[in-house]
Design a protein around this motif. Sequence first.
Motif, short mmCIF file in Angstrom:
data_model
loop_
_atom_site.label_atom_id
_atom_site.label_comp_id
_atom_site.label_asym_id
_atom_site.label_seq_id
_atom_site.Cartn_x
_atom_site.Cartn_y
_atom_site.Cartn_z
N SER A 80 68.10 -12.78 30.07
CA SER A 80 67.78 -13.65 30.91
C SER A 80 68.33 -15.08 30.56
O SER A 80 67.99 -16.09 31.24
CB SER A 80 66.38 -13.86 31.23
N SER A 81 68.91 -15.21 29.29
CA SER A 81 69.38 -16.43 28.74
C SER A 81 70.71 -16.89 29.68
O SER A 81 71.21 -16.11 30.64
CB SER A 81 69.66 -16.28 27.48
N LEU A 82 71.42 -17.82 28.97
CA LEU A 82 72.76 -18.04 29.82
C LEU A 82 73.75 -16.85 29.87
O LEU A 82 74.53 -16.74 30.42
CB LEU A 82 73.47 -19.10 28.83
N TRP A 83 73.46 -15.95 28.81
CA TRP A 83 73.91 -14.61 28.82
C TRP A 83 74.13 -13.82 30.18
O TRP A 83 75.14 -13.11 30.57
CB TRP A 83 73.25 -13.63 28.00
N PHE A 84 73.07 -14.32 31.00
CA PHE A 84 72.99 -13.32 32.43
C PHE A 84 74.02 -13.70 33.17
O PHE A 84 74.59 -12.91 33.95
CB PHE A 84 71.54 -13.97 33.13
N ALA A 85 74.30 -14.99 33.44
CA ALA A 85 75.47 -15.35 34.34
C ALA A 85 76.72 -15.13 33.64
O ALA A 85 77.92 -14.75 34.29
CB ALA A 85 75.34 -16.76 34.71
N ALA B 294 57.14 -13.21 30.67
CA ALA B 294 57.70 -13.06 32.02
C ALA B 294 58.00 -14.61 32.53
O ALA B 294 58.79 -14.64 33.40
CB ALA B 294 56.52 -12.48 32.91
N GLY B 295 57.27 -15.53 31.83
CA GLY B 295 57.73 -16.96 32.31
C GLY B 295 59.07 -17.43 31.79
O GLY B 295 59.89 -17.99 32.46
N ILE B 296 59.48 -16.79 30.44
CA ILE B 296 60.66 -17.16 30.00
C ILE B 296 61.82 -16.55 30.92
O ILE B 296 62.77 -17.21 31.17
CB ILE B 296 60.67 -16.62 28.61
N VAL B 297 61.66 -15.38 31.28
CA VAL B 297 62.75 -14.47 31.77
C VAL B 297 62.89 -15.02 33.51
O VAL B 297 63.81 -15.46 33.87
CB VAL B 297 62.17 -13.00 32.05
#
Length: 469
Positions: free
Chosen positions: A132-137, A354-357
Amino acid sequence: MLNTRFWSKAGFWIVLFFVVRLYGITLPPLEVAHNWRQTTVTMVARNFMETDAHIFYPRIDFAGDKSGITGMEFPLLNYLIYLVSLVFGYDHWYGRLINLVVSSLGTWYFYLLVKKYFHRRVAFPATLILLSSLWFAYSRKIMPDTFSISLILMGIYAGSNYLDRNASWRTLAGSFILLMLGTLSKLPSTCLIGVFLPLLMSRQTELKRRIVVVVIISLAMFPSVIWYFIWVPHLVETYGFWHFFMGKSMAQGLSEIIQLWEPSLKNFYEHSLKFMGFGVFLTGLFFAFRRKEWKIVWVFMVVFIPFLIILLKAGQTFAHHSYYMLPFLPVMALVAGYALSLIGKQWITTLLLAGIVMEGLLNQMHDFRVKDKEMPVVALESVLDRVSTSSDLILINSGDYPTPMYFAHRKGWISSNEHISGEGYREELISKGLKYIVILKRTFGSDISLPEEIVFTDENYTIYRVGTH
């Protein structure tokens, strides 16, 4: 981490995130974040298909009347797009899918690595935080960053199996190939290879195996030295077009980072893991030092030190480009996962994760759509086909952005309105073969009027034929 059967499996989340990122996978590379980086990849891939398939001679389209051959990152991702295109016909979105597949595999091997050397209590939240980090995009962009990092993560896992599980020579060969291709694809990703250092210092592994792995790592990195420090300068000097950024002195870079300290810091606390994730990362780092969790500390240090060198070599480029953070994200996710593993209350851990994601994903939703005003650029080739041939050299007022040149499916120059307005500049390019000028009005450029023959105009762009007055 969670009691639910499927939700407790890292593989389930990796597959789910893979499926979610298939949304808009065929969209043109016109996202706000780094469309220019994507279209330089697709240019090279298309030129492999249409001009010359020699992998050592990548070509871009905005080198004017030159061949377009220039030094750049080793074009492995570009070449894979070309190979797929040989079977299905060329399309840009193959690059998105290839990167997404490889990056998903890389996430799985990240999970296996963390689980192997720490614990599943660390590996599971760390994997979700990475996803869910910058990795996601960026793992679905037509860019080699997460692609390269993933190959290196796979290579590290294979090499670690040779070190501590007495795996076969085939495993070692696989590690060599993956590390070599990963470092070739994106040089800054090399900082992750530092993870081998604490593994190589373990006296539980026989000395012979440690020496073999050191040799393999050195051999795997050698082609990158040849490519980036010998071949890239050779291509630039021979074919006369500079494109690839190789950094600057660390002293200059430090000065620029100090001047741009605010956007530089934002890459860490806002763009990478967002606020909650970064806060948990800092908490994990604090407790790792306080509790003397040396494995965590070692991994952090052996990656952060070379990453810091990359940061300083980049200077202001780092401050303005968040993708420079990508090689450090696996370490940040690991440390944040470690912090969550220390919480005794399961419901608190789950709520924080869950909040971080959610914060990470909501921060990147804009990257899965293309603004309406950008879309007319896609039709630029068909409009040009009405008035010119594909071999005609063109000039586009997109400044430093080569994106419109990719969609024009032409070769030529990109420049600013200020330069294009100068008659001397136009005459110079006409002498080099310039035939048409494209003035973009709504995106990548703004309208100007030229004393040339208008052959097409609408609300999006005006096309001039030059040299007729």
